[in-house]
Design an enzyme around this catalytic site. Structure first.
Site, PDB file in Angstrom:
ATOM      1  N   ASP A 170       0.592  -1.424   0.185  1.00  0.00           N
ATOM      2  CA  ASP A 170      -0.317  -0.157   0.010  1.00  0.00           C
ATOM      3  C   ASP A 170       0.535   1.966   0.105  1.00  0.00           C
ATOM      4  O   ASP A 170       2.114   0.866   0.109  1.00  0.00           O
ATOM      5  CB  ASP A 170      -0.480   0.354   0.584  1.00  0.00           C
ATOM      6  CG  ASP A 170      -2.025  -1.287   1.514  1.00  0.00           C
ATOM      7  OD1 ASP A 170      -2.223  -1.301   0.206  1.00  0.00           O
ATOM      8  OD2 ASP A 170      -2.055  -2.052   2.450  1.00  0.00           O
ATOM      9  N   ASP A 203       0.919   5.390   1.521  1.00  0.00           N
ATOM     10  CA  ASP A 203       0.424   6.581   1.809  1.00  0.00           C
ATOM     11  C   ASP A 203       1.196   7.674   1.347  1.00  0.00           C
ATOM     12  O   ASP A 203       1.645   7.634   1.231  1.00  0.00           O
ATOM     13  CB  ASP A 203       0.022   6.051   3.087  1.00  0.00           C
ATOM     14  CG  ASP A 203      -0.653   4.846   3.581  1.00  0.00           C
ATOM     15  OD1 ASP A 203      -1.473   4.839   3.245  1.00  0.00           O
ATOM     16  OD2 ASP A 203      -0.281   4.167   4.670  1.00  0.00           O
ATOM     17  N   ASP A 216       5.446   6.490  14.866  1.00  0.00           N
ATOM     18  CA  ASP A 216       5.389   5.287  15.829  1.00  0.00           C
ATOM     19  C   ASP A 216       7.065   5.054  15.787  1.00  0.00           C
ATOM     20  O   ASP A 216       7.087   5.873  16.499  1.00  0.00           O
ATOM     21  CB  ASP A 216       4.388   4.501  15.635  1.00  0.00           C
ATOM     22  CG  ASP A 216       4.368   3.901  14.058  1.00  0.00           C
ATOM     23  OD1 ASP A 216       5.167   4.111  13.420  1.00  0.00           O
ATOM     24  OD2 ASP A 216       3.667   3.103  14.283  1.00  0.00           O
TER      25      ASP A 216
END
Length: 275
Positions: A73, A75, A149
């Site tokens: 994916d 982003d 994170d």
């Protein structure tokens, strides 16, 4: 202004260095294979850039590109608000309550576009356990990087210039094959306990180790997983199952004595026992 931001970060996330300027890693050094980059993700970035906004491919996709893996994916992160993204792109849908995002759709491919997150405490809502339940505070790119994170997920790739922007030595951690939390791990796990599972999944999938300081609170902080909605836990556990490293995930969870009270976790444990 800078002092206020530093104080806010310390209150929100614990002591953390605020790095306003990233290390710029040019294409000749980062050697990302542009053939592995989604043309649709590139076009979304270019549309936003042509409209006067900043736009970068971000997160796990950049990490995977840097180690030669083809991302599943893509982003995009931008300084455009969700409403501005929707105006610039076609077939865009604003989603989410906890975090407002934009899904830009073309055929079977969806690009998730997020606005840079800010560090201000105003507008951030937490539950009684310290878990962030609502956060739509927008800010600068360096703030967004500090909000991510792990260092290996805080890398920004500009498909136009080919540069990678690195605020937290994520490139070094990729080379050392380690997962390292940005900021105080205990506080970061408390604000989103799913990061415990994410650290396990990413380390297992990539064959990385978890930095000792990042790993230290994981066992005692797992209690906060009980406060996470089951749908989010199920989603993360499914990612473990589909990661190609499910058994390694189970082994690492056993190492840190992490349990998830869901049927899918029991399924993973049974799979491990049958090997």
């Amino acid at each position: 202004m800078i002092d206020q931001i530093v104080e806010t970060v310390q209150n929100l996330f614990g002591t953390r260095k605020i790095r306003r300027k990233p290390r710029v890693i040019p294409h000749k050094e980062n050697k990302i294979d542009l053939r592995q980059v989604s043309p649709f993700a590139v076009s979304v970035c270019k549309r936003l850039q042509e409209a006067g906004y900043k736009a970068y491919i971000v997160g796990g996709a950049v990490r995977d590109l840097l180690i030669g893996h083809t991302p599943k994916d893509f982003d995009v992160a931008t300084d455009a608000t969700p409403e501005q993204v929707r105006k610039v792109t076609r077939r865009a849908i604003i989603i989410g309550r906890r975090f407002r995002l934009v899904h830009v759709i073309k055929g079977a491919e969806t690009i998730e576009v997020s606005t840079f997150r800010g560090l201000t405490a105003e507008g951030v809502q937490k539950d009684k356990n310290g878990r962030v339940i609502s956060d739509n505070v927008f800010g600068e790119q360096y703030e967004d990087a500090a909000r991510r994170d792990f260092t290996v997920n805080a890398l920004y790739f500009d498909p136009t210039s080919g540069d990678v922007l690195d605020y937290h030595n994520g490139m070094l951690d990729i080379r050392k094959k380690r997962i390292r939390m940005i900021g105080d791990p205990q506080i970061r796990y408390q604000e989103d306990p799913v990061r415990i599972l994410r650290a396990v999944r990413i380390a297992s999938k990539l064959g990385f180790t978890i930095d000792p300081k990042t790993a230290a609170p994981m066992t005692r902080m797992q209690q906060y997983l009980d406060n996470v909605p089951a749908a989010r836990l199920n989603d993360e556990m499914l990612k473990m199952l589909m990661s190609g490293a499910a058994l390694q995930c189970v082994d690492l969870m056993a190492q840190y004595k992490i349990e998830v009270h869901l049927p899918i976790f029991k399924l993973l444990m049974r799979e491990r026992e049958n090997v």
